[in-house]
Design an enzyme around this catalytic site. Sequence first.
Site, mmCIF file in Angstrom:
data_model
loop_
_atom_site.group_PDB
_atom_site.id
_atom_site.type_symbol
_atom_site.label_atom_id
_atom_site.label_comp_id
_atom_site.label_asym_id
_atom_site.label_seq_id
_atom_site.Cartn_x
_atom_site.Cartn_y
_atom_site.Cartn_z
ATOM 1 N N CYS A 114 30.343 -13.330 15.320
ATOM 2 C CA CYS A 114 31.217 -13.364 16.484
ATOM 3 C C CYS A 114 31.820 -11.975 16.706
ATOM 4 C CB CYS A 114 32.340 -14.351 16.253
ATOM 5 S SG CYS A 114 31.773 -15.937 15.655
ATOM 6 N N ARG A 116 26.407 -9.746 19.202
ATOM 7 C CA ARG A 116 26.753 -10.318 17.891
ATOM 8 C C ARG A 116 26.803 -11.832 17.914
ATOM 9 N NH1 ARG A 116 29.742 -7.291 14.079
ATOM 10 N NH2 ARG A 116 28.990 -5.211 14.316
ATOM 11 N N TRP A 144 29.450 -17.150 17.930
ATOM 12 C CA TRP A 144 28.173 -17.653 17.396
ATOM 13 C C TRP A 144 28.558 -18.835 16.527
ATOM 14 C CZ3 TRP A 144 25.845 -18.042 12.439
ATOM 15 C CH2 TRP A 144 24.460 -18.210 12.443
ATOM 16 N N ASN A 179 36.707 -14.472 13.145
ATOM 17 C CA ASN A 179 35.302 -14.316 12.721
ATOM 18 C C ASN A 179 35.197 -14.825 11.307
ATOM 19 O OD1 ASN A 179 34.410 -13.002 14.943
ATOM 20 N ND2 ASN A 179 34.224 -10.988 13.980
ATOM 21 N N GLY A 180 34.078 -15.431 10.968
ATOM 22 C CA GLY A 180 33.879 -15.823 9.579
ATOM 23 C C GLY A 180 34.021 -17.322 9.402
ATOM 24 N N GLU A 194 7.008 -8.381 9.041
ATOM 25 C CA GLU A 194 7.977 -7.931 10.041
ATOM 26 C C GLU A 194 7.445 -8.205 11.453
ATOM 27 O OE1 GLU A 194 10.939 -7.250 10.145
ATOM 28 O OE2 GLU A 194 11.252 -6.070 11.948
ATOM 29 N N LYS A 222 9.343 -10.520 14.201
ATOM 30 C CA LYS A 222 9.699 -10.060 15.556
ATOM 31 C C LYS A 222 9.214 -11.063 16.594
ATOM 32 C CE LYS A 222 12.050 -7.727 15.083
ATOM 33 N NZ LYS A 222 12.612 -7.168 13.897
ATOM 34 N N GLU A 273 11.294 -14.264 16.515
ATOM 35 C CA GLU A 273 12.683 -14.061 16.941
ATOM 36 C C GLU A 273 12.816 -14.041 18.458
ATOM 37 O OE1 GLU A 273 15.310 -11.176 14.155
ATOM 38 O OE2 GLU A 273 13.447 -10.304 14.824
ATOM 39 N N HIS A 284 -6.896 -19.256 0.535
ATOM 40 C CA HIS A 284 -6.168 -20.252 -0.250
ATOM 41 C C HIS A 284 -5.358 -21.197 0.639
ATOM 42 C CE1 HIS A 284 -7.493 -18.290 -3.831
ATOM 43 N NE2 HIS A 284 -6.982 -17.136 -3.431
ATOM 44 N N LYS A 306 23.397 -10.731 15.649
ATOM 45 C CA LYS A 306 23.011 -9.427 15.127
ATOM 46 C C LYS A 306 23.490 -9.221 13.699
ATOM 47 C CE LYS A 306 21.407 -5.272 15.535
ATOM 48 N NZ LYS A 306 19.937 -5.199 15.454
HETATM 49 C C1 G6P Z 1 20.390 -10.829 11.168
HETATM 50 C C2 G6P Z 1 19.724 -9.986 12.234
HETATM 51 C C3 G6P Z 1 18.469 -9.334 11.670
HETATM 52 C C4 G6P Z 1 18.812 -8.532 10.427
HETATM 53 C C5 G6P Z 1 19.525 -9.390 9.381
HETATM 54 C C6 G6P Z 1 20.092 -8.541 8.251
HETATM 55 O O1 G6P Z 1 19.598 -11.926 10.864
HETATM 56 O O2 G6P Z 1 19.398 -10.778 13.357
HETATM 57 O O3 G6P Z 1 17.903 -8.478 12.640
HETATM 58 O O4 G6P Z 1 17.636 -8.012 9.875
HETATM 59 O O5 G6P Z 1 20.637 -10.057 9.987
HETATM 60 O O6 G6P Z 1 21.070 -7.699 8.788
HETATM 61 P P1 G6P Z 1 21.543 -6.331 8.147
HETATM 62 O O7 G6P Z 1 22.625 -5.841 9.055
HETATM 63 O O8 G6P Z 1 22.035 -6.662 6.775
HETATM 64 O O9 G6P Z 1 20.356 -5.435 8.115
#
Ligand code: G6P
Length: 607
Positions: A2, A27, A78, A102-103, A480, A484, A487, A503, A602
Amino acid sequence: MCGIVGAVAQRDVVEILLEGLRRLEYRGYDSAGVAVLDASASEPQLQRLRRLGKVQALADAVAEQGLPGGTGIAHTRWATHGEPSEANAHPHVSGDIAVVHNGIIENHEALRAELQADGYQFQSQTDTEVIAHLVARAVSGGADLLTAVQQVRSRLEGAYGMVAINRQTPERMVVARSGSPLVVGFGIGEHFIASDQLALLPVTRRFAFLEEGDVAEITRQSVRIFDLENQPVEREVRESSVEHDAGDKGEYRHYMLKEIHEQPQAIANTLEGRLLNGQLNLEALGDLSDVDAVQIIACGTSYHAGVTARYWIESLAGISCNVEIASEFRYRRPVIRPNTLLVTISQSGETADTLAALRQAKELGITKTLSICNVPGSSLVRESDMTVLTRAGAEIGVASTKAFTTQLTALLLLTAALAERAADASAVQQRIAKALESLPGLIQQTLSMNDDIERLAEHFADKHNALFLGRGDQYPIAMEGALKLKEISYIHAEAYAAGELKHGPLALIDAEMPIVVVAPHNDLMEKLKSNIEEVRARGGELYVFAEESAAISAAENMIVVPVPACDDVIAPIVYTLPLQLLSYYVAVIKGTDVDQPRNLAKSVTVE
Ligand code: G6P
């Protein structure tokens, strides 16, 4: 997670708060709200507006209704406790008190029961509402807002950052930090608070970062900060070097595309001062001469950077390396070898699991910790012995791009430093230096694949599943790439080490399953070619990213996309780009919310 913004000023603050929320929206973005106090009215009013959805919905409501007042708090959410809804959106109000948070308050159920028994009625399903009622109860018991928040803090378990205002004392806010970052912004005759300095750059460049356990009382004229023992403390006020327009999309349609295109510069920034005229300058990384093993911990995309680094650290530096997802590490009983260097990787430096894992590792006896992080002053940086800042600049798109490639660049520098004791140290270091020197230019060249990949994306848009294959240090790049795509396009995607195909995953292959292969010309190429044939023989549709010298030619059911030639050592970084562009264009065709994909955030500052 948040986002929080607050202000105490002589002028009306609602536009400052809304602009702050827009800048933090990446965020968390399922609902937003604002509460404002107007001290100039004969009877100060607490006015609150909340809306489900994006900040724009809130801004429209504010424009319609008007919300005058010089003190205000705002929040973009969030959801953790309670579905996204107007009732669950912050600020939460109890009598004269309004709170944003937040939290997570872990003991909220017990507190809720206690408050209900005391006659407090709850309007939401959130954990935050207990804070509003607790503060209101303390204030009605005679405490001023500062004392009330200090008292309440001792009742809260969990990680949080919070801001409270009181209609009875309208020209102040009280904030508390415990596990979730807060920064105080200093203006002239006005002060601000936010969960990230980015929110406040339009109004100030002078910031003080609150530390764990701090509570601050903020008025127009003063900022008084108290530590865990309620003793007054000073926190240094620093001039921010973050660019004011870091939050602008510029000429690009999305932040993600902008950030993909920023990678040549971002990587050059990571290398600045660490690679000079072809020579590595690694002293600033710290003394690593006694490191016998490396343990890497991270989440999400940062974890993939760690998995890639394991290949480098073991093969180039000859040092044993483990990599683990932070949320697993923190609840295991890992066995730590003597002289282990703990490396945490995080874009934000505030990811709750990564921070908890760092603390857990220290308790297990790890004495040397290094963070690879994009945010100076973040919790991770402050709690680590050494830091390599990635200097990627603000990353707004939720799907991480430039943060990842700069992490990889920093990890290659770390590998070079760890290689110091290897028998072939100087050859390894020279190779890394030469490869890194060419990297920004190569990445620029790779960006010219943009149009080809945009066309390729058409093949994916109507698919429901995809496989990504790689071998060796390209396996984490395949992971990765798959992340992507999931996501931002919501297509289910899996990555496999190509040798694992037989396998199980081969059973999935049919014409409806696109298979992406990352195939640099390295010593695993022949093995990979066999894996490609295994797929072709079963009618799979292949999209192979390969450099021309690999001599993989297009054939029926197989499109080959040429990638610029490069040294193997930096191939994981170079091959990341086409996969970023692919997922971006698939998402654009599908019309998803590229920068703020559903259900994600984020920076994940809760468990
Ligand atoms: C969230 C974000 C990802 C990120 C992950 C770790 O899930 O959406 O994009 O890789 O957190 O975040 P950090 O800030 O620790 O790299």
